[in-house]
Write a protein that holds these residues in place. Sequence first.
Motif: not given
Length: 230
Positions: A230, A221, A225
């Motif tokens: 993000i 993750e 990201r």
Amino acid sequence: MLRLRDLTCGYGRSAVVHGIDLEVGADEVVSVMGHNGAGKTTLLRAVVGLLPAMSGTVELAGEDVTRRAANKRVKAGMAYVPQGQQCFAHLTAGENLRLVADGRKRGRALVDEQLDLFPALRPLLARQAGLLSGGQRQQLAIARALITEPRLLILDEPTEGIQPNVVAEIESTIVDLAKRGGLAVLLVEQHLGFALQAADRYYVLRSGRVASAGATGAGAETSVREAMAI
């Protein structure tokens, strides 16, 4: 099951996806992630033959299908579920399933198998598909695709606009199907949790190129990201 080599595609003379290398193994779930406009849907349309490849190759089970029409790719074992819970809205849910099953040797059995996978559809068979909820239509769309007995199932944003409890059901079904063997899944998804939990490996697209790729699991993750900024 699927191998893309240096695939470039787009619309007219404008390339949207550039030099993509991607693989989906037999019985494997692979997710493709990225922001809107990253090229995810364009990539899928080229894989299934709805867009021509500008360069590069598309291989299904070791066979070059780059120049094959979309219907020939379906016969070879691809099934595509596009965005938007697409179905024949004026037909009932049962008619939607039977329409795909008609003419197949195991037609009735195939419909029953999909209803076992998606039991929520059983009490809705007589209801017009256009009156179903978004989640119910999505389950119907996936069931219709599975009736073709594909070797590769391609899903474009299957959780878009779907309530969380149905998202969990769809995720569980996809994982179970892959574990049974005989089906690979290529999944385009913006819902990071769903994409990383359902998939064995992932690719992140940014501006039409692979920005990151790897196995799901610990640290995935964070990598996703970072690649998506993000």
